[in-house]
Design a protein around this motif. Structure first.
Motif, PDB file in Angstrom:
ATOM      1  N   GLU A 192       0.813  -1.217   0.000  1.00 29.49           N
ATOM      2  CA  GLU A 192       0.000   0.000   0.000  1.00 29.49           C
ATOM      3  C   GLU A 192       0.847   1.268   0.000  1.00 29.49           C
ATOM      4  O   GLU A 192       0.511   2.252  -0.655  1.00 29.49           O
ATOM      5  CB  GLU A 192      -0.925  -0.004   1.220  1.00 29.49           C
ATOM      6  CG  GLU A 192      -1.883   1.174   1.256  1.00 29.49           C
ATOM      7  CD  GLU A 192      -2.822   1.127   2.448  1.00 29.49           C
ATOM      8  OE1 GLU A 192      -3.649   2.048   2.577  1.00 29.49           O
ATOM      9  OE2 GLU A 192      -2.718   0.173   3.249  1.00 29.49           O
ATOM     10  N   ASP A 193       1.972   1.250   0.728  1.00 27.81           N
ATOM     11  CA  ASP A 193       2.788   2.454   0.821  1.00 27.81           C
ATOM     12  C   ASP A 193       3.512   2.773  -0.491  1.00 27.81           C
ATOM     13  O   ASP A 193       4.055   3.870  -0.658  1.00 27.81           O
ATOM     14  CB  ASP A 193       3.804   2.349   1.962  1.00 27.81           C
ATOM     15  CG  ASP A 193       4.700   1.126   1.818  1.00 27.81           C
ATOM     16  OD1 ASP A 193       4.399   0.260   0.965  1.00 27.81           O
ATOM     17  OD2 ASP A 193       5.705   1.038   2.547  1.00 27.81           O
ATOM     18  N   GLU A 194       3.536   1.831  -1.437  1.00 29.45           N
ATOM     19  CA  GLU A 194       4.170   2.064  -2.728  1.00 29.45           C
ATOM     20  C   GLU A 194       3.155   2.200  -3.865  1.00 29.45           C
ATOM     21  O   GLU A 194       3.493   2.661  -4.951  1.00 29.45           O
ATOM     22  CB  GLU A 194       5.111   0.897  -3.066  1.00 29.45           C
ATOM     23  CG  GLU A 194       6.220   0.668  -2.044  1.00 29.45           C
ATOM     24  CD  GLU A 194       7.043  -0.568  -2.379  1.00 29.45           C
ATOM     25  OE1 GLU A 194       7.039  -0.967  -3.560  1.00 29.45           O
ATOM     26  OE2 GLU A 194       7.674  -1.143  -1.473  1.00 29.45           O
ATOM     27  N   ARG A 195       1.928   1.811  -3.598  1.00 25.72           N
ATOM     28  CA  ARG A 195       0.926   1.703  -4.666  1.00 25.72           C
ATOM     29  C   ARG A 195       0.578   3.046  -5.310  1.00 25.72           C
ATOM     30  O   ARG A 195       0.550   3.184  -6.528  1.00 25.72           O
ATOM     31  CB  ARG A 195      -0.335   1.044  -4.111  1.00 25.72           C
ATOM     32  CG  ARG A 195      -1.360   0.668  -5.189  1.00 25.72           C
ATOM     33  CD  ARG A 195      -2.578   0.035  -4.547  1.00 25.72           C
ATOM     34  NE  ARG A 195      -2.209  -1.149  -3.797  1.00 25.72           N
ATOM     35  CZ  ARG A 195      -2.677  -1.443  -2.583  1.00 25.72           C
ATOM     36  NH1 ARG A 195      -3.519  -0.624  -1.989  1.00 25.72           N
ATOM     37  NH2 ARG A 195      -2.308  -2.540  -1.962  1.00 25.72           N
ATOM     38  N   GLU A 196       0.307   4.052  -4.476  1.00 20.27           N
ATOM     39  CA  GLU A 196      -0.123   5.338  -5.029  1.00 20.27           C
ATOM     40  C   GLU A 196       0.995   5.981  -5.859  1.00 20.27           C
ATOM     41  O   GLU A 196       0.734   6.577  -6.912  1.00 20.27           O
ATOM     42  CB  GLU A 196      -0.577   6.279  -3.917  1.00 20.27           C
ATOM     43  CG  GLU A 196      -1.186   7.562  -4.439  1.00 20.27           C
ATOM     44  CD  GLU A 196      -2.114   8.219  -3.424  1.00 20.27           C
ATOM     45  OE1 GLU A 196      -2.658   9.285  -3.748  1.00 20.27           O
ATOM     46  OE2 GLU A 196      -2.299   7.669  -2.326  1.00 20.27           O
ATOM     47  N   LYS A 197       2.221   5.827  -5.408  1.00 18.02           N
ATOM     48  CA  LYS A 197       3.349   6.358  -6.174  1.00 18.02           C
ATOM     49  C   LYS A 197       3.444   5.674  -7.535  1.00 18.02           C
ATOM     50  O   LYS A 197       3.660   6.335  -8.559  1.00 18.02           O
ATOM     51  CB  LYS A 197       4.651   6.158  -5.394  1.00 18.02           C
ATOM     52  CG  LYS A 197       5.882   6.677  -6.117  1.00 18.02           C
ATOM     53  CD  LYS A 197       7.142   6.418  -5.297  1.00 18.02           C
ATOM     54  CE  LYS A 197       8.382   6.899  -6.037  1.00 18.02           C
ATOM     55  NZ  LYS A 197       9.626   6.613  -5.273  1.00 18.02           N
ATOM     56  N   PHE A 198       3.259   4.363  -7.551  1.00 22.20           N
ATOM     57  CA  PHE A 198       3.304   3.618  -8.810  1.00 22.20           C
ATOM     58  C   PHE A 198       2.182   4.079  -9.742  1.00 22.20           C
ATOM     59  O   PHE A 198       2.387   4.266 -10.952  1.00 22.20           O
ATOM     60  CB  PHE A 198       3.160   2.120  -8.526  1.00 22.20           C
ATOM     61  CG  PHE A 198       3.155   1.257  -9.750  1.00 22.20           C
ATOM     62  CD1 PHE A 198       4.345   0.756 -10.273  1.00 22.20           C
ATOM     63  CD2 PHE A 198       1.967   0.943 -10.392  1.00 22.20           C
ATOM     64  CE1 PHE A 198       4.342  -0.038 -11.408  1.00 22.20           C
ATOM     65  CE2 PHE A 198       1.953   0.149 -11.531  1.00 22.20           C
ATOM     66  CZ  PHE A 198       3.139  -0.346 -12.040  1.00 22.20           C
TER      67      PHE A 198
END
Length: 232
Positions: free
Chosen positions: A111-117
């Protein structure tokens, strides 16, 4: 002055169809999250051991499907509902722009990387196939980094064996005009086919998610499992 009429060509029609498909998939995600919210609520109210029976009898869901819907709610629900409560546009949060299938594929990213991706790859405008390829490339890169930094652990699991069940045909198909008996068999096997199709769809989605996680952990094992699955 009249607006020029756009010529109706296969290309224009395809663009319209794809736009409608994308809108439909966004509605599917919203509804799936709403269902997941209620499934989680119902599970908390049921006694131990009643969950699976309630799913089948009350909403016709397998536990795999229900678990996936609950996971969608847990991963995306807060942001989607927050955007709705604020009355803000869908652009306020990257995940709220996703379609159902995009959201499913992105569950493999923390989740902590998803929005950036999502923002870096402009996921909203990607097809499912393009997103799947981008995720494969991301996972491959992550796996290469891990292999360069982490010492391999001993006693790795051995080869994964897939056993195939051979079903012996014991009933002969009924030929000739339909009778009450033949109609009963038709209904029976039609229902069985429908149930099998649902199971296959649910299991295939779990397979995709498992392969996505393996790609992050051990690319070699992931590739082997992919080949094993392809032989099916």
């Amino acid at each position: 002055m009249k607006e020029p009429i756009t010529e109706r060509t296969p290309l224009v029609i395809a663009a319209e169809i794809n736009r409608i498909k994308q809108q439909t998939c966004k509605i599917m995600l919203t509804n799936a999250i709403e269902i997941g919210k209620r499934l989680k609520e119902a599970k908390a109210l049921l006694s131990h051991g009643e969950w699976g029976k309630w799913l089948v009898e009350s909403v016709s869901y397998s536990q795999r499907t229900a678990n996936r819907l609950v996971q969608l709610f847990e991963e995306y629900g807060d942001k989607l509902f927050a955007a709705s409560d604020d009355g803000s546009s869908s652009n306020s949060s990257a995940p709220t722009n996703l379609t159902y299938y995009q959201a499913i594929l992105l569950l493999g990213i923390p989740e902590d990387e998803r929005e950036k991706f999502i923002l870096e790859h402009d996921v909203e405008d990607m097809t499912t196939r393009e997103l799947d390829q981008a995720l494969k490339e991301r996972n491959q890169t992550a796996s290469e980094k891990e292999q360069a930094q982490v010492t391999p652990m001993p006693n790795n699991p051995g080869d994964i064996k897939i056993e195939y069940l051979t079903v012996k045909k014991t009933e002969k198909p009924i030929s000739g005009p339909k009778t009450a008996t033949s109609q009963t068999f038709t209904t029976k096997y039609e229902e069985r086919c429908t149930a099998c199709c649902q199971t296959i769809a649910d299991t295939f989605q779990e397979l995709l998610e498992a392969l996505g996680q393996l790609a992050r952990l051990d690319l070699a094992v992931k590739e082997k499992c992919s080949k094993d699955a392809s032989r099916l």
